[in-house]
Write a protein that holds these residues in place. Structure first.
Motif, short mmCIF file in Angstrom:
data_model
loop_
_atom_site.label_atom_id
_atom_site.label_comp_id
_atom_site.label_asym_id
_atom_site.label_seq_id
_atom_site.Cartn_x
_atom_site.Cartn_y
_atom_site.Cartn_z
N VAL A 177 4.72 2.25 13.81
CA VAL A 177 5.83 2.98 13.19
C VAL A 177 6.10 2.45 11.79
O VAL A 177 6.26 3.21 10.83
CB VAL A 177 7.09 2.88 14.07
CG1 VAL A 177 8.29 3.51 13.35
CG2 VAL A 177 6.86 3.58 15.40
N TRP A 178 6.14 1.10 11.67
CA TRP A 178 6.36 0.51 10.36
C TRP A 178 5.21 0.83 9.41
O TRP A 178 5.43 1.12 8.22
CB TRP A 178 6.53 -1.01 10.49
CG TRP A 178 7.89 -1.41 10.95
CD1 TRP A 178 8.27 -1.75 12.22
CD2 TRP A 178 9.06 -1.52 10.14
NE1 TRP A 178 9.61 -2.06 12.26
CE2 TRP A 178 10.12 -1.93 10.99
CE3 TRP A 178 9.33 -1.31 8.79
CZ2 TRP A 178 11.41 -2.13 10.53
CZ3 TRP A 178 10.62 -1.51 8.33
CH2 TRP A 178 11.65 -1.92 9.18
N ALA A 179 4.00 0.78 9.93
CA ALA A 179 2.85 1.10 9.08
C ALA A 179 2.86 2.55 8.64
O ALA A 179 2.53 2.88 7.50
CB ALA A 179 1.56 0.78 9.82
N LEU A 180 3.26 3.45 9.56
CA LEU A 180 3.33 4.87 9.21
C LEU A 180 4.38 5.11 8.13
O LEU A 180 4.14 5.86 7.16
CB LEU A 180 3.64 5.70 10.45
CG LEU A 180 3.74 7.21 10.25
CD1 LEU A 180 2.42 7.77 9.73
CD2 LEU A 180 4.13 7.90 11.55
N ALA A 181 5.54 4.47 8.26
CA ALA A 181 6.56 4.62 7.24
C ALA A 181 6.08 4.08 5.90
O ALA A 181 6.30 4.67 4.84
CB ALA A 181 7.84 3.90 7.68
N LEU A 186 5.59 6.23 2.33
CA LEU A 186 6.20 5.80 1.07
C LEU A 186 5.14 5.44 0.03
O LEU A 186 5.37 5.60 -1.17
CB LEU A 186 7.11 4.60 1.32
CG LEU A 186 8.35 4.88 2.18
CD1 LEU A 186 9.11 3.59 2.44
CD2 LEU A 186 9.26 5.90 1.50
N LEU A 187 4.00 4.96 0.50
CA LEU A 187 2.92 4.62 -0.43
C LEU A 187 2.21 5.85 -0.97
O LEU A 187 1.90 5.93 -2.16
CB LEU A 187 1.92 3.70 0.30
CG LEU A 187 0.61 3.38 -0.44
CD1 LEU A 187 0.88 2.52 -1.66
CD2 LEU A 187 -0.36 2.69 0.51
N PHE A 217 6.71 -0.01 -7.14
CA PHE A 217 7.28 0.42 -5.86
C PHE A 217 6.21 0.41 -4.76
O PHE A 217 6.46 -0.03 -3.63
CB PHE A 217 7.87 1.82 -6.01
CG PHE A 217 8.32 2.44 -4.73
CD1 PHE A 217 9.52 2.04 -4.14
CD2 PHE A 217 7.57 3.42 -4.11
CE1 PHE A 217 9.94 2.61 -2.94
CE2 PHE A 217 7.97 3.99 -2.92
CZ PHE A 217 9.17 3.59 -2.34
N MET A 218 5.02 0.91 -5.06
CA MET A 218 3.95 0.93 -4.05
C MET A 218 3.56 -0.47 -3.61
O MET A 218 3.37 -0.73 -2.41
CB MET A 218 2.73 1.68 -4.62
CG MET A 218 2.92 3.18 -4.73
SD MET A 218 1.39 4.03 -5.21
CE MET A 218 1.34 3.63 -6.94
N LEU A 276 -4.12 -1.87 -0.03
CA LEU A 276 -3.80 -2.25 -1.41
C LEU A 276 -4.77 -1.60 -2.41
O LEU A 276 -4.56 -1.70 -3.63
CB LEU A 276 -3.82 -3.77 -1.58
CG LEU A 276 -2.56 -4.50 -1.10
CD1 LEU A 276 -2.77 -6.00 -1.12
CD2 LEU A 276 -1.36 -4.12 -1.97
N TYR A 277 -5.81 -0.97 -1.90
CA TYR A 277 -6.70 -0.26 -2.82
C TYR A 277 -5.93 0.86 -3.54
O TYR A 277 -6.23 1.19 -4.69
CB TYR A 277 -7.89 0.35 -2.05
CG TYR A 277 -7.59 1.70 -1.47
CD1 TYR A 277 -7.77 2.87 -2.21
CD2 TYR A 277 -7.07 1.83 -0.17
CE1 TYR A 277 -7.47 4.11 -1.69
CE2 TYR A 277 -6.76 3.06 0.35
CZ TYR A 277 -6.96 4.19 -0.39
OH TYR A 277 -6.65 5.42 0.11
N ALA A 278 -4.95 1.47 -2.84
CA ALA A 278 -4.21 2.59 -3.43
C ALA A 278 -3.41 2.15 -4.67
O ALA A 278 -3.50 2.78 -5.73
CB ALA A 278 -3.30 3.23 -2.38
#
Length: 347
Positions: free
Chosen positions: A63-67, A71-72, A98-99, A118-120
């Protein structure tokens, strides 16, 4: 400069059509780039949810990763879409910060498996930062995966694997964006070149029309002045016929010159011919088939122009008939001048 038959007035770039493959690439490139980078982030989610070090699966990490992913991806995908169109969004550095903050904030909860995303931010750094800072910041984000992984308790081999995963994903996404950007710049260059060619050709055409009209008007003024001062009715009539012939010939030549740069349907070409003959003082009766589709036909256009030019160049008639027939599903035209006693029929 020779006239270019490929320049079409009224449509910038008409004479230089971009390949269909390039058009499709430019049309779908933004969506493809956004979808590709979103998939690369999404494939990391199962690694976060799966059991780690013998512990059971923890849906809360998912859930945390999806959120974090949502946001990313929102600012990242906006930057990717803009870059494929050759545009740089405002506020890029703040969105980049922010990302990075979003990814780092959830690492203690979701674990080190989230590091490859972190590639993004690294790709976004190449897209939104100026040249002195773009590459160093992107490299720092990718190389920083190693110390972050070691601080979170993973072994050195896994930390290096995370770096390679992030680097390969970043290269793939950035290559797609660069390819789309290059294609966009190529298309812009083609359009600019076509626009310049249209402008040059139009200037050449304007000069040629002015030159021909100037010569014709001088001849008309000279002969008209002589005819006005001549007392012999027969000679005056001959001069007036010559003046009329010069005017008609100039009108025909000008129409031919302009007509080479227009692609029109056969009905439009027919209407133009009728207007030209009417301007020359010739009444026209037209017969056309109602069932024939209105489309461009080069053979019809050439035949009609030749017939009208011949009618104007010959001893002028007071009226003419234009009959359009159908042969092999294509229009055919016949133009015939009428003698003084003949009456034109209406079609």
């Amino acid at each position: 400069m020779p006239s270019s038959p490929n320049v079409l007035w009224g449509r910038v770039g008409g004479g230089f059509p971009a390949p269909a493959r390039l058009d499709r690439l430019l049309r779908h490139a933004p969506t493809a780039a956004v979808l590709f980078t979103s998939i690369l982030v999404a494939v990391q989610l199962p690694w976060v949810v799966l059991p780690v070090d013998g512990a059971g699966a923890d849906p809360r990490r998912g859930v945390w990763a999806l959120a974090s992913a949502v946001l990313l991806l929102v600012p990242h995908c906006a930057q990717v879409r803009a870059a494929t169109a050759g545009v740089r969004l405002r506020g890029g550095p703040w969105a980049l910060a922010f990302m990075v903050a979003v990814v780092l904030a959830v690492l203690p909860v979701v674990g080190a498996h989230w590091l490859p995303v972190l590639y993004a931010p690294a790709v976004s750094a190449l897209l939104v930062l100026s040249r002195p800072w773009a590459v160093p910041v992107a490299v720092a984000l990718l190389v920083g995966v190693v110390p972050l992984g070691l601080l979170m308790g993973v072994d050195g081999f896994t930390a290096i694997w995370y770096v390679f995963a992030a680097v390969f994903r970043g290269i793939a996404v950035y290559a797609l964006i660069s390819l789309s950007g290059s294609a966009t710049r190529l298309q812009s260059a083609r359009t600019a070149l076509a626009s310049e060619a249209v402008l040059v050709e139009r200037q050449r055409l304007d000069w040629e029309i002015r030159r021909r009209l100037d010569v014709a008007l001088q001849q008309i003024a000279h002969r008209g002045g002589r005819a006005a001062n001549e007392r012999d009715p027969a000679w005056r009539a001959g001069e007036l016929r010559a003046v009329t012939a010069v005017a008609r010939r100039t009108l025909t030549e000008t129409r031919r010159l302009v007509g080479r740069h227009h692609v029109t349907s056969w009905r439009t070409e027919l209407d133009t011919a009728v207007s030209l003959l009417a301007a020359a003082g010739i009444s026209v009766a037209v017969s056309t088939p109602a069932s024939l589709p209105d489309a461009d036909d080069a053979e019809f256009r050439a035949a009609l122009r030749e017939s009208v030019a011949r009618l104007l160049d010959d001893q002028p008639a007071g009226a003419c008939r234009i009959e359009v027939t159908v042969r092999d599903d294509r229009p055919r035209v016949e133009v015939r001048g009428l003698a003084g006693g003949e009456q034109p029929w209406s079609g």
